[in-house]
Each structure stands twice: as C-alpha cells, then as structure tokens.
Design an enzyme around this catalytic site. Sequence first.
Site, mmCIF file in Angstrom:
data_model
loop_
_atom_site.group_PDB
_atom_site.id
_atom_site.type_symbol
_atom_site.label_atom_id
_atom_site.label_comp_id
_atom_site.label_asym_id
_atom_site.label_seq_id
_atom_site.Cartn_x
_atom_site.Cartn_y
_atom_site.Cartn_z
ATOM 1 C CE1 TYR A 165 -3.752 2.337 0.214
ATOM 2 C CE2 TYR A 165 -2.313 3.538 1.695
ATOM 3 C CZ TYR A 165 -3.433 3.489 0.891
ATOM 4 O OH TYR A 165 -4.227 4.604 0.742
ATOM 5 C CD GLN B 128 -11.392 3.019 -0.258
ATOM 6 O OE1 GLN B 128 -11.533 2.925 0.948
ATOM 7 N NE2 GLN B 128 -11.310 4.197 -0.855
ATOM 8 C CG ASN C 299 -5.490 7.391 6.284
ATOM 9 O OD1 ASN C 299 -5.807 6.201 6.346
ATOM 10 N ND2 ASN C 299 -6.065 8.243 5.468
ATOM 11 C CB SER D 257 4.954 9.912 10.116
ATOM 12 O OG SER D 257 6.330 9.784 10.164
ATOM 13 C CD GLN E 114 8.807 12.700 9.978
ATOM 14 O OE1 GLN E 114 8.000 11.830 9.665
ATOM 15 N NE2 GLN E 114 9.691 13.191 9.104
ATOM 16 C CG HIS F 238 4.518 12.683 7.370
ATOM 17 N ND1 HIS F 238 4.427 12.182 6.107
ATOM 18 C CD2 HIS F 238 5.815 12.556 7.737
ATOM 19 C CE1 HIS F 238 5.625 11.763 5.716
ATOM 20 N NE2 HIS F 238 6.487 11.978 6.686
ATOM 21 C CD GLU G 108 7.245 6.105 11.999
ATOM 22 O OE1 GLU G 108 6.704 7.195 12.290
ATOM 23 O OE2 GLU G 108 7.199 5.618 10.858
ATOM 24 C CG HIS G 109 11.120 8.247 12.575
ATOM 25 N ND1 HIS G 109 9.807 8.513 12.287
ATOM 26 C CD2 HIS G 109 11.607 7.530 11.545
ATOM 27 C CE1 HIS G 109 9.515 7.986 11.108
ATOM 28 N NE2 HIS G 109 10.575 7.379 10.641
ATOM 29 C CG ASP H 93 11.306 10.149 6.591
ATOM 30 O OD1 ASP H 93 11.297 9.168 7.349
ATOM 31 O OD2 ASP H 93 10.748 11.234 6.871
ATOM 32 C CD GLU I 18 3.186 -33.334 26.047
ATOM 33 O OE1 GLU I 18 2.740 -33.680 24.945
ATOM 34 O OE2 GLU I 18 3.733 -32.243 26.264
ATOM 35 C CG HIS J 41 2.326 -37.869 19.958
ATOM 36 N ND1 HIS J 41 0.958 -37.864 19.994
ATOM 37 C CD2 HIS J 41 2.682 -36.655 19.466
ATOM 38 C CE1 HIS J 41 0.503 -36.701 19.549
ATOM 39 N NE2 HIS J 41 1.543 -35.944 19.219
#
Length: 427
Positions: free
Chosen positions: A124, A186, A209, A233, A255, A258, A322-323, A356, A410, A415
């Site tokens: 995406y 979508q 987003n 971001s 940032q 964004h 994140e950063h 980036d 067990e 087994h």
Amino acid sequence: MKIFNNPSRESWNEIVKRPQLALDFLDSGVRNIINRVKVSGDRALRELTLQFDKAEIKSIEVDASELNNATRSLPAALKQAIEVAADNIRKFHATQKRQDVQVETMPGVVCWRKAVPINRIGIYIPGGSAPLFSTVLMLGIPAKLAGCSEIILCTPPDKEGNINPAILFAAQLVGVTKIFRVGGAQAIAAMAYGTESIPNVYKIFGPGNQYVTKAKQLVTEDGLAIDMPAGPSEVLVFADETANPSFIAADLLSQAEHGEDSQVVLVLSNEIILSAIQKEIDKQLNDLPRKAIAEKSLFNSRVAIFNDSTSAIEFINAYAPEHLIVMVKDADSIIDKVINAGSVFIGNYSPEAVGDYASGTNHTLPTNGFAKAYAGVSLDSFLKYITYQKISEEGIKNIGPIVEQMAEAEELLGHKKAITVRLQTLN
Ligand SMILES: NC(=O)c1ccc[n+]([C@@H]2O[C@H](COP(=O)([O-])OP(=O)(O)OC[C@H]3O[C@@H](n4cnc5c(N)ncnc54)[C@H](O)[C@@H]3O)[C@@H](O)[C@H]2O)c1
Ligand SMILES: N[C@H](CO)Cc1c[nH]c[nH+]1
Ligand SMILES: [Zn+2]
C-alpha cells in the site's frame, strides 16, 4: 506544544498517548468499507473512490501507456535521485540475507531451516495528502531481494483519477507486477479478499493513515498477514544545550507536516534552548506550504523536560517512538540504552529525512508505541521459514527413547507408538 517539566511517572501513560480518531467510529466505519468490498468487489471500489477520493475511475488497473508517460514526464534529476536512493536501500537490505545452516542436534538428527519468499504480496502506497513514492522503494526493493514473485501495488488516485508519475516510475524501477488506483481501507480489503480486478495476496505491507492501519488490523481477523501497524508518522527528538535549535525545529516540523494526527515529541535535558527552539518553529512554520497541517499536529505534540538522563531515557522507552533523533553531547553512549524505537538517528547531522528517503534503512516502521514489540520492515518481512529434519537409523535410536518418555508423560500414546514401531524394526 504542551510542556511537561519533570513529569511524574504516574503521568507518563497520559503523555505517551497518541492523538486518535474516535475508536468506535473508526472500527465500525472501516468494517463497513471492508464488507462493501467483500460483497460488491470492483463496484464498491469505484463507489468508495468517488466518495473518499472524489475521483471517477474508469479502469482500476494502471496500463502500460500510463507507465511510459510517467517515465517520460519525470524530470531527469528526480529520476536520478530516486535511482541513488534505490541503490542505497538495495545495499542495506541485501546485507540482511542469511545463510541456511544445518545443525546435527544429536548424532543422526539433522535439522535446518530454509527461507522461502512469500509468493504474492500487496504493498500500500499512501497518497492521500502526499504521494509517497519513497515508500515504493522501501517495500518493493526488499520484496524483490527476497524473491517474491508477484507484487501488487495499490495507491489512491488524484481527483482526475491519475497516479503520481513518481510512484509509477519507482514501481517500474523496482519491478512491481500490477498497479491499481485504489486507496484507503478499500484498497486493503481488495488486496485481502480479491475483487474482479485485484488479486488477493498473502501478506499486506505499507503505512497509511488511521483508516488504512485499522483495515490492516481488521483483515488479520481472517488470517491475513500484515507487516505491522504502521500508522501516522511520529518523531521524538532528544536534545541538550549542545544541539542546534534550528535543526531541532526543522526535524520536528518535518514529521508534523505529514498529517494532523502525526505527533512530534521533544525531550530536553534542561530548558536552556527551549525558547530558541520555539522561536525557530514559529519562524520555519511560516515558510512551510503545509503550515496548517503542521500547526494542527503541533497542537497534539509535547515537550518533556527531565533533569536526569536516566528518567529521560526511561521516558523515551515508554514512548517507543517510530523515529528517535538523539542530539545530545554523549549521543553514542546513550543509544545502547534505548530499547524501544523503530529507527534511531544519531548526532546533529542525522536528520530523520535522510532515513525517510535515501540512507538505506527502511522507513516503514511501527508507530503508536508498537516499537515495544515490532520491528520495521526488513528483508525478513517478505520471507517465511520452513524447518526440516532428517533422522537416520542411528538418530532414531538416539532420540527415540527420549520422545517415548515425553509422549508417555503427556499421555499421548499414539505419539509414543510412532517411535516404538520404528525402534522395533532396528533391534
Ligand atoms: N509509519 C510509517 O512507516 C509511515 C510511513 C509513511 C507514511 N506514514 C503515514 O501515512 C499516512 C498517509 O496518510 P494519507 O491520508 O496521506 O494517505 P493514505 O493513502 O494513507 O490515505 C488516503 C485514503 O484514506 C481514505 N480516507 C480519507 N478520509 C476517509 C474517511 N473519512 N473515511 C474513510 N476513508 C477515508 C481515502 O480512501 C483515501 O484514499 C500519514 O499519516 C503518514 O504519517 C507512515
Ligand atoms: N516519515 C514517514 C514515515 O516513516 C516516511 C516518509 C516518506 N516520505 C517522507 N517521509
Ligand atoms: Zn517523513
């Protein structure tokens, strides 16, 4: 930006909260979009694109002539810049390839693991408020290096139904298989469940987003794999009086521009340069075309001042940015104490903007505190690992009795039997 002076630990939970859309609305709104795509396929994609992107799209897939036009129309200098960035990203991610190693865990018991690329993946590319063609490089290059054979790209169109030419150029450069002009929740639903035009994929990558991020989280309920929740971001700058106020202001604004739901945080070890930073922010804001967005983002942003560096670092780990940009005099000694961050930028000349676009590291990173448990996208994100074991007659004699013991304990005698029948043939 709201200022907190030596905030108490009890208040940290409140300070580290990111701005968020009303959760109920987000959840039900996105579920509704996903259901419409599941039920009506391409028809829903066209309707939702008209509703949210104000674009009437004829063909959902981008064709060869659009791709050629994009390459022709792009300025040579931009193409060259994209190629240099692509080379750096390729170099950095190529080092992440690992050798498959065989190990004999007991005499006659040999185990190994093989990396296998995920066959068909979806990427995406955000395009709502800015066409992030750099994200095409960040996702397409490691996907190709890993060996993914089909790469499906979705990105929202502009009001005329077109895709930004730089996105199309970057997609051709990295070897994307098919490109579709669909964005938002979508697009995620289409890649998850498939429509008449868009093939379903096995794993979905890419930032976006809050609608996109929510949709990625919701399709995991049906077993779809996603890279991580990479939402709006964010950056945290950790600075002291040795840092340059103008650099700090620029990094925060880079940032903040964004989106209004992006959050920027400034952690200072004293107040010495605070007012200089504030003046720089006001000055630089006026030159920013995306001033209105950045101002809204700054409204949700924070300054935290800590007199001792231990608390500052604990706060940074609690925020899990994140950063993280570290502009303090002993930056190199501090970074090892940082355990929760997506990507770290060390020293006065390491702005986040280089990561980036072009340093080589990946910019698809966990936001909203997810860096406590998630890493950013890497070559590994596009691979799955199959494990193998091959046991010889000597091996089953060595390991068999151990498994028999454990299976009996067990109470899984089936087994145990799978071992015993073999051992009996060897006595
Ligand atoms: N974490 C990371 O690694 C990373 C990397 C790059 C970008 N980002 C973030 O990606 C985001 C990109 O966001 P964007 O909006 O510019 O582009 P986007 O492509 O993520 O979203 C645009 C789409 O949102 C949908 N949308 C808009 N309003 C809607 C509504 N009211 N209801 C339902 N759907 C709606 C539309 O379908 C539109 O196509 C930014 O927040 C940026 O900070 C994060
Ligand atoms: N800062 C974003 C999230 O890591 C990535 C990006 C793309 N273009 C500009 N910035
Ligand atoms: Zn950015």
